[in-house]
Design an enzyme around this catalytic site. Structure first.
Site: not given
Ligand SMILES: NC(=O)C1=CN([C@@H]2O[C@H](COP(=O)(O)OP(=O)(O)OC[C@H]3O[C@@H](n4cnc5c(N)ncnc54)[C@H](OP(=O)(O)O)[C@@H]3O)[C@@H](O)[C@H]2O)C=CC1
Ligand SMILES: N[C@@H](CC=O)C(=O)O
Length: 392
Positions: A11, A14, A120, A127, A178, A181, A192, A196, A293
């Site tokens: 949470f 994303v 996706e 996209i 946000g 990574e 990264d 992809k 984002g």
């Molecule tokens: N940010 C972006 O724009 C994009 C991200 N992604 C991918 O999406 C995924 C999430 O990214 P993002 O939301 O940015 O990451 P964040 O760091 O913002 O959030 C990560 C979340 O994962 C939780 N978490 C980590 N490890 C565990 C675990 N073992 N069990 C349960 N919960 C866990 C964290 O918990 P807590 O809140 O307690 O710390 C946190 O809520 C990644 O794989 C990323 O590569 C893909 C496309 C775009």
């Molecule tokens: N860190 C990645 C998040 C989306 O995949 C990026 O910047 O493109």
């Protein structure tokens, strides 16, 4: 329409983006049953009763049909996704590192458990490229796919070329928004977008490539000298990922590239991504959208959840068709700008040198080199060396 019961892992950026998108969309019928996160003490915008830090509260929960995996730890994600599929649950994920590193196992898990695994959001966030490659470009006429597959580095490069901010300042901004990574090295070193590229290569041509087999070079060493060079020549600098078929072989890489300012990809700025597809008859086609984002990525996750409502599965037809016929190759040429401060790179590695320049501010050469020589050389890792592809 089914009422899908969701168990969400993660949470953060994303996960919260998905939550907002789900609240505002009435197109699908779904309900969040539970959300698993790491730290139960963090403040959350939802009632405490939604949250757990026990993965089995979701994975062993018979009320949950679909696991949505949105965490930032690829190995933990693989374990979660494998258990979910083995427990008969369909899975949606955004985790490109996990998918690129475990593609074969993930295919076997889908096959064995007859469940759907959709991802996706893992490639270029908003996209819709994977489903297009699966369904629309399901023919043998696709010859190449290239583009900007990372929002953070495109954001950084856009700001650096505009001027006024340092690399570290812009990276910090990308992190605060946000986009980056949790380990931003994955972004700035071009790892990264390479993950992809592996995924898209598979959906475009049916070839499973391991990330280590594809050459990547990042943007972390780009400096004012390189930016001045770009500006003098009316170029942008973009981190380009590319794969194309040449004589049943696949050329693929992820490298910073100078592009003329009027090129389509030069107009792709900030966190936007773009994918250009080349096909035999439709010729050039472009997909463009936000590549990072919260809500843009949440929207792609939502689309996968919605597809599950219609029992959608990737069929991986190109894998079945091309299995064993295509392989990656390293013997193709790149026209390269190499900036160096100290010692000259070994000129014998190059097939030809067309320009060599030296000044107090820095030195560069422009030459042609085979990817296999570049990939296996040590000098490219020196701190004072920067590589940028120059298109012809
Ligand atoms: N940010 C972006 O724009 C994009 C991200 N992604 C991918 O999406 C995924 C999430 O990214 P993002 O939301 O940015 O990451 P964040 O760091 O913002 O959030 C990560 C979340 O994962 C939780 N978490 C980590 N490890 C565990 C675990 N073992 N069990 C349960 N919960 C866990 C964290 O918990 P807590 O809140 O307690 O710390 C946190 O809520 C990644 O794989 C990323 O590569 C893909 C496309 C775009
Ligand atoms: N860190 C990645 C998040 C989306 O995949 C990026 O910047 O493109």
């Amino acid at each position: 329409m089914k009422n899908l019961k969701l168990g969400i892992f993660g949470f953060g950026c994303v996960g919260q983006g998905l939550y907002h998108v789900l609240q505002q969309s009435n197109a699908i019928n779904s309900e969040i049953v539970k959300i698993c996160i790491k730290d139960l003490n963090k403040p959350r915008p939802l009632d405490k009763s939604y949250f757990t830090n026990q993965k089995d509260d979701l994975l062993q929960n018979d009320d949950i049909d679909v696991i949505v995996e949105l965490i930032d730890d690829a190995e933990a994600a693989f374990s979660i996704v494998s258990t979910a599929m083995n427990n008969g649950k369909s899975v949606v994920s955004a985790n490109k590192k996990m998918i690129a590193e475990h593609m074969e196992e993930l295919l076997a898990l889908q096959e064995k458990n007859k469940v759907s695994f959709l991802y996706e959001a893992s490639c270029c966030a908003s996209i819709p490229i994977i489903r297009n490659l699966e369904e629309y470009y399901d023919n043998d006429l696709l010859t190449s796919l290239e583009g900007i597959f990372n929002g953070s580095t495109n954001f950084i490069l856009t700001k650096l070329l505009t001027g006024g901010q340092t690399f570290d300042e812009v990276l910090k901004e990308a992190q605060n928004l946000g986009f980056a990574e949790s380990d931003p090295t994955l972004d700035v070193e071009g790892i990264d977008p390479k993950y992809k590229l592996c995924i898209l290569l598979f959906h475009a041509f049916g070839l499973i490539a391991k990330p280590d087999d594809i050459f990547n070079y990042g943007i972390s060493k780009i400096n004012t000298f390189d930016i001045n060079y770009a500006q003098r020549h009316n170029y942008s600098i973009k981190l380009i990922s590319k794969c194309r078929i040449v004589d049943e072989k696949i050329e693929a890489y992820c490298l910073p590239t100078f592009l003329p300012n009027d090129a389509v990809l030069s107009q792709t700025n900030n966190e936007y991504n773009a994918v250009i597809l080349e096909t035999a008859f439709a010729e050039s086609q472009l997909l463009y959208g936000k590549g990072a984002g919260d809500k843009p990525t949440g929207s792609a996750v939502l689309s996968d959840i919605s597809a599950l409502n219609h029992d959608y599965k990737y069929e991986y037809k190109k894998n079945a068709r091309n299995h064993g016929k295509l392989a990656l190759c390293e013997d193709f040429k790149l026209r390269l700008y190499v900036r160096y401060n100290d010692s000259t790179p070994p000129l014998e590695d190059f097939e030809s040198i067309e320009e060599k320049y030296a000044s107090k501010q820095g030195n560069f050469l422009v030459g042609t080199i085979q990817l296999k020589h570049l990939k296996h050389s040590n000098w490219i890792n020196e701190a004072s060396i920067s590589l940028i592809v120059l298109n012809n």
